[in-house]
Design an enzyme around this catalytic site. Sequence first.
Site, PDB file in Angstrom:
ATOM      1  N   LYS A  67       2.941  -0.922   4.462  1.00  0.00           N
ATOM      2  CA  LYS A  67       2.995   0.255   4.299  1.00  0.00           C
ATOM      3  C   LYS A  67       3.357   0.687   4.113  1.00  0.00           C
ATOM      4  O   LYS A  67       4.528   0.847   4.573  1.00  0.00           O
ATOM      5  CB  LYS A  67       2.119   0.606   5.639  1.00  0.00           C
ATOM      6  CG  LYS A  67       1.213  -0.435   6.407  1.00  0.00           C
ATOM      7  CD  LYS A  67      -0.613  -0.077   6.348  1.00  0.00           C
ATOM      8  CE  LYS A  67      -1.824  -1.078   7.031  1.00  0.00           C
ATOM      9  NZ  LYS A  67      -3.168  -0.906   6.237  1.00  0.00           N
ATOM     10  N   GLU A 103       1.253  -1.103   0.474  1.00  0.00           N
ATOM     11  CA  GLU A 103      -0.456  -0.068  -0.062  1.00  0.00           C
ATOM     12  C   GLU A 103       1.134   0.958  -0.213  1.00  0.00           C
ATOM     13  O   GLU A 103       1.526   0.952   0.719  1.00  0.00           O
ATOM     14  CB  GLU A 103      -0.778   0.396   1.514  1.00  0.00           C
ATOM     15  CG  GLU A 103      -2.075  -1.211   0.910  1.00  0.00           C
ATOM     16  CD  GLU A 103      -2.965  -1.268   2.054  1.00  0.00           C
ATOM     17  OE1 GLU A 103      -4.128  -1.249   2.594  1.00  0.00           O
ATOM     18  OE2 GLU A 103      -2.062  -0.854   3.672  1.00  0.00           O
ATOM     19  N   HIS A 158      -4.694 -12.067   5.229  1.00  0.00           N
ATOM     20  CA  HIS A 158      -4.779 -11.671   4.471  1.00  0.00           C
ATOM     21  C   HIS A 158      -3.682 -12.947   3.425  1.00  0.00           C
ATOM     22  O   HIS A 158      -4.274 -13.517   2.164  1.00  0.00           O
ATOM     23  CB  HIS A 158      -4.324 -10.515   3.834  1.00  0.00           C
ATOM     24  CG  HIS A 158      -6.080  -9.838   4.182  1.00  0.00           C
ATOM     25  ND1 HIS A 158      -7.323  -9.187   4.276  1.00  0.00           N
ATOM     26  CD2 HIS A 158      -5.831  -8.173   4.676  1.00  0.00           C
ATOM     27  CE1 HIS A 158      -8.323  -9.276   5.176  1.00  0.00           C
ATOM     28  NE2 HIS A 158      -6.645  -7.934   5.036  1.00  0.00           N
TER      29      HIS A 158
HETATM   30  C1  BG6 Z   1      -7.084  -4.203   6.774  1.00  0.00           C
HETATM   31  C2  BG6 Z   1      -6.316  -3.909   6.827  1.00  0.00           C
HETATM   32  O1  BG6 Z   1      -8.113  -5.815   6.528  1.00  0.00           O
HETATM   33  O2  BG6 Z   1      -6.833  -4.490   4.505  1.00  0.00           O
HETATM   34  C3  BG6 Z   1      -5.332  -2.444   6.481  1.00  0.00           C
HETATM   35  O3  BG6 Z   1      -6.885  -3.506   8.656  1.00  0.00           O
HETATM   36  C4  BG6 Z   1      -5.355  -3.094   5.187  1.00  0.00           C
HETATM   37  O4  BG6 Z   1      -4.288  -2.454   7.191  1.00  0.00           O
HETATM   38  C5  BG6 Z   1      -6.897  -3.712   4.267  1.00  0.00           C
HETATM   39  O5  BG6 Z   1      -5.331  -1.303   3.734  1.00  0.00           O
HETATM   40  C6  BG6 Z   1      -6.129  -3.528   2.887  1.00  0.00           C
HETATM   41  O6  BG6 Z   1      -7.452  -3.648   2.341  1.00  0.00           O
HETATM   42  P1  BG6 Z   1      -7.619  -3.707   0.448  1.00  0.00           P
HETATM   43  O7  BG6 Z   1      -9.482  -4.613   0.634  1.00  0.00           O
HETATM   44  O8  BG6 Z   1      -8.247  -2.353   0.795  1.00  0.00           O
HETATM   45  O9  BG6 Z   1      -6.566  -3.867  -0.268  1.00  0.00           O
END
Ligand code: BG6
Length: 480
Positions: free
Chosen positions: A340, A226, A250
Amino acid sequence: MLEDAVNFTIVLFGANSDLAVRKLYPSLYQLARWGHLPGAYRIIGVSRNDLSHKEYRLQVGEKIRSFSPGTIDDEVHFAAFSGRLFHVKVDLERIEGYYRLQKEIMDVAGEPGVCSHLLFYLSTPPALAPLIVRNLREAGLGGKGMSCTGWRKIIVEKPYGSDLKTAGELNTVIGSVFNEDQIFRIDHYLGKETVQNILVFRFSNGIFEPLWNRHHIAGVEITIAENFGIRDRGAFYEKAGLLRDIIQNHGLQLLASVAMEPPVDLSADAVRDEKAKVLRSIRLVTPETVDRSVVLGQYEGYRREKQVDPGSRTETFAAVRFLVDNWRWKGVPFLIRAGKSLAETVTEIVITFACPPQNFFGPAESCSYTANQVILRIQPEETIAIRFGVKRPGESVITDPVYMRFDYRDSFSQPGMTPYHRLLLDALDGNQMNFIRQDSVEYSWAIIDAIRNCMAGRMPDVYPAGSWGPPEAGGLKGAI
Ligand code: BG6
């Protein structure tokens, strides 16, 4: 549309939570708008605020408009949806509120089924879950041994516990109030189209599966990057850290989808059995292996974020080299790296195949330049690419890598369904395939606990925001 379109009530704990406001209300409204919900349903928001139903309806409308502009595209439909919203004030620690909730749930006239089919959604901090479910039982709203007909289900948001011990404790409490087939542990990644496609891609094509093993695959690399920081979640991040926020759920779920055996059928448990077996086969990191398996990082500036300890050792980046000790994967490295404030926002899985036994063509140094790859891009683009080598035009015989690429957008019109649309429908329908079973939760925590124990007290490597994390992470790639 739900297969068995019975009327129901959703009870949303954390009616004001970020998740509810940003994802759940817009998704529920759209499901209603697109005709996926039955004739009669109710959504009861639970919070500690003293709100009338009318005030709550106005508030939800305002939030959807400000956080998801454009979602409300038809005022008449929105008015119909809004009329199905109700609010109950509950101080979570006091039982009286739960009795009020019980009364509100039962208080429906002329709408069969609405009060007999109940879905509780816990969009609340994880530590509150045991308290809420105990009080639900106390107020006669638990799922076990209920006397009336109809279903009762509970959706619990991640993180499910904060380590193996707390996940087990949480399960003991929830398991004493709801049966396993009533518990939906949500990981929204499993609602993504491209994640659901991994199973289909692998098991509906004859050409990949024979090669999908240690004899032909050199390594797998999973990236969840991200390009933004922790935003306003300092308090949460200080407690969680990236290993628990992203890798435990994830990251390991993606790994399990890539590595699992074909299920015996497409039932929820058949699929979840295979995923659990993969997680169980992952070799735990030890003090002897940790230095060659794990790199943790923290982005520069993290310590200045709101609600973050100025001396914080919390990781915002992790790269972990996993080994899956089973017949299919023994010796193949699976690298997961997530972070991050990295250079880009992208989630992808790169499967790199072994080099041919001899490389006749230049550049001769290594075949890794052109090694075959299958690249599953989960987001933001939704693509699958296959990399292979071709002769560079010209006199010399040199191989260059090229890509064959499929893009969902080119081949299908977008249905507009997000993970929360899909997973809410699945939960209402009772389909648990894309929800995490308790055994997988526990195997995943054991993996993360082992890493955290070995890394305890160490300061993560600081990396510049906007980079790809600590350079040391590159060293974990090994044979990949
Ligand atoms: C969440 C995390 O489960 O998933 C976050 O707590 C993260 O930190 C997010 O940013 C990412 O999800 P997506 O679907 O926006 O990629």
